[in-house]
Design a protein around this motif. Sequence first.
Motif, PDB file in Angstrom:
ATOM      1  N   ASN A   6       0.271  -5.943  10.300  1.00  0.00           N
ATOM      2  CA  ASN A   6       0.856  -7.268  10.461  1.00  0.00           C
ATOM      3  C   ASN A   6       0.874  -8.086   9.174  1.00  0.00           C
ATOM      4  O   ASN A   6       1.833  -8.778   8.882  1.00  0.00           O
ATOM      5  N   GLN A   7      -0.206  -7.931   8.414  1.00  0.00           N
ATOM      6  CA  GLN A   7      -0.295  -8.719   7.186  1.00  0.00           C
ATOM      7  C   GLN A   7       0.835  -8.444   6.201  1.00  0.00           C
ATOM      8  O   GLN A   7       1.125  -9.261   5.342  1.00  0.00           O
ATOM      9  N   LEU A   8       1.419  -7.228   6.334  1.00  0.00           N
ATOM     10  CA  LEU A   8       2.433  -6.834   5.353  1.00  0.00           C
ATOM     11  C   LEU A   8       3.752  -7.578   5.550  1.00  0.00           C
ATOM     12  O   LEU A   8       4.538  -7.695   4.627  1.00  0.00           O
ATOM     13  N   TRP A   9       3.970  -8.085   6.776  1.00  0.00           N
ATOM     14  CA  TRP A   9       5.266  -8.700   7.066  1.00  0.00           C
ATOM     15  C   TRP A   9       5.595  -9.830   6.103  1.00  0.00           C
ATOM     16  O   TRP A   9       6.745 -10.016   5.715  1.00  0.00           O
ATOM     17  N   ARG A  10       4.550 -10.548   5.707  1.00  0.00           N
ATOM     18  CA  ARG A  10       4.780 -11.691   4.835  1.00  0.00           C
ATOM     19  C   ARG A  10       5.403 -11.288   3.503  1.00  0.00           C
ATOM     20  O   ARG A  10       5.976 -12.109   2.807  1.00  0.00           O
ATOM     21  N   ALA A 175       4.067  -2.266  -4.219  1.00  0.00           N
ATOM     22  CA  ALA A 175       2.971  -1.743  -3.406  1.00  0.00           C
ATOM     23  C   ALA A 175       1.623  -2.150  -4.002  1.00  0.00           C
ATOM     24  O   ALA A 175       0.743  -2.656  -3.290  1.00  0.00           O
ATOM     25  N   ALA A 176       1.473  -1.954  -5.301  1.00  0.00           N
ATOM     26  CA  ALA A 176       0.205  -2.281  -5.953  1.00  0.00           C
ATOM     27  C   ALA A 176      -0.089  -3.770  -5.818  1.00  0.00           C
ATOM     28  O   ALA A 176      -1.224  -4.178  -5.559  1.00  0.00           O
ATOM     29  N   ARG A 181      -3.264  -8.089  -2.885  1.00  0.00           N
ATOM     30  CA  ARG A 181      -3.347  -9.328  -2.121  1.00  0.00           C
ATOM     31  C   ARG A 181      -4.006  -9.117  -0.762  1.00  0.00           C
ATOM     32  O   ARG A 181      -4.675  -9.985  -0.240  1.00  0.00           O
ATOM     33  N   THR A 182      -3.722  -7.978  -0.134  1.00  0.00           N
ATOM     34  CA  THR A 182      -4.130  -7.794   1.256  1.00  0.00           C
ATOM     35  C   THR A 182      -5.336  -6.875   1.424  1.00  0.00           C
ATOM     36  O   THR A 182      -5.956  -6.862   2.481  1.00  0.00           O
ATOM     37  N   GLU A 187      -2.327   1.017   4.723  1.00  0.00           N
ATOM     38  CA  GLU A 187      -1.109   0.513   5.346  1.00  0.00           C
ATOM     39  C   GLU A 187       0.002   0.347   4.316  1.00  0.00           C
ATOM     40  O   GLU A 187       1.142   0.743   4.535  1.00  0.00           O
ATOM     41  N   VAL A 188      -0.355  -0.239   3.183  1.00  0.00           N
ATOM     42  CA  VAL A 188       0.655  -0.490   2.151  1.00  0.00           C
ATOM     43  C   VAL A 188       1.291   0.820   1.673  1.00  0.00           C
ATOM     44  O   VAL A 188       2.516   0.972   1.655  1.00  0.00           O
ATOM     45  N   TYR A 189       0.430   1.771   1.347  1.00  0.00           N
ATOM     46  CA  TYR A 189       0.999   3.008   0.788  1.00  0.00           C
ATOM     47  C   TYR A 189       1.692   3.844   1.852  1.00  0.00           C
ATOM     48  O   TYR A 189       2.648   4.571   1.560  1.00  0.00           O
TER      49      TYR A 189
END
Lengths: 221, 243
Positions: A6-10, A175-176, A181-182, A187-189
């Motif tokens: 969820n955090q990635l949506w931002r 991505a980095a 930030r999160t 999840e990011v990768y």
Amino acid sequence: MTLNFNQLWRYQDDFLHGIQMTLTLTLIATVAGMLIGLLGALLSNNRLPAVRLLIRSYVEVIRNTPALIQIFLIFFVLPYAGLRLPPFEAAAVALSIYMGAYSVEIFRSGLASIPRSQIEAGQCLGLTRFQVFRHVILLPALRNIYPSLTSQIILILLGSSLASQVSAEELFHTAAFVESRTYRSFEVYAVVCAIYFVMVLSLRLIFAGAERIAFRWPTRR
Amino acid sequence: MSFVDIKNVRKSFANVEVLKGVTINVEKGEIVTIIGRSGSGKSTLLRCINGLESIDDGEIRINGEVVHDKATDLRRLREKVGIVFQQFNLFPHMTVEQNITLAPTLTKRVAKGEAARKLAHEVLSRVGLEQKIDAYPEQLSGGQQQRVAIARCLAMGPELMLFDEVTSALDPELVGEVLKVMEDLARQGMTMILVTHEMNFARNVASKIVFMHAGKVHEQGAPAALFANPATPELRNFISSTH
């Protein structure tokens, strides 16, 4: 471990920007690299030994050293020679040179794949050297190298992630950034990996479609 | 001076002299057939005539123009000199129509579009293949491909046509259709120089036979006389070996 996407949506806009930059980098390197490749291939059986040596050296040096070091050279070392390029531009130049070296070899094999007799047939019909190249050699040669050329373009797309190492703002750099930030590394990768996968898969579909349209003539099989 | 004037032509590949002073004259409207064993220099000579090969000595003139002169515009000359190859050499990525009209449109003999298609149709009718105008070479039999290659040549409006063993790559049952097209051309007065192993064709259609042996013109003359009374043992052997 709990996954939390969820955090990635931002960071949607950052990802979109990254995708856009990755595609731009790929496009620049592909177009410039193919031009270099075509020119190099045409020059690689030049009368002058110096020209042939130059092309050979270029191809061997680039193909036998890591792309990452080439990017570093352009970004960190060129400024000492008075040429300071911003990260994205430096990466674009480096990847073009990289793509160019492989393209020389690919185009060279394409030109060599056209039988001498085809060229003679063109000459005997009174065509100029350029007309023979343009109308007799080009399309069949492109068809012969199409698989290797398109694979190389895909390798460039994937390899463009190296540009993040000089902080060019492409997808891997995004991505980095988002990860820092999160702290949601996995999840990011995972997301970025999926994005690369979809981009490459779409590209392959486009290439397959283009192949069917551009090379319609039947061949002996 | 003859229409095609081949004088004392010498040609070597590396250390091997393939043509050792060849002299042949061809008049307008003549059909000259070059025969001889493989390796006697027949095909090389043909390739020299339209400048595909350089020569080391001697001279070839077509309609007075020296082929191997640096000042000669080879491209313009080749528009007048068609050549048909053993392996057809059609362009695989073009339809029959495109194969035929490529050179005439690029060299501005005809406009693209309607006029070009009309030209293609016209030359195809001369080789009996109008219905194949939209086919690709790969969809045609060897004999049909060779007839398209002849049509492609005709579209340039040549004054001289060279045929380099044009039936040698064909299945036996397809040889006849190609020879028939060539006979028609001969009857229409086309000047032709052909290298062939088709002795019957040589005998019936040629106005002159040139027998090459070891890089030289060994014997030449009218077919009837030459086949009936070969003067040299080499030609006698050659003729008996082809029966």
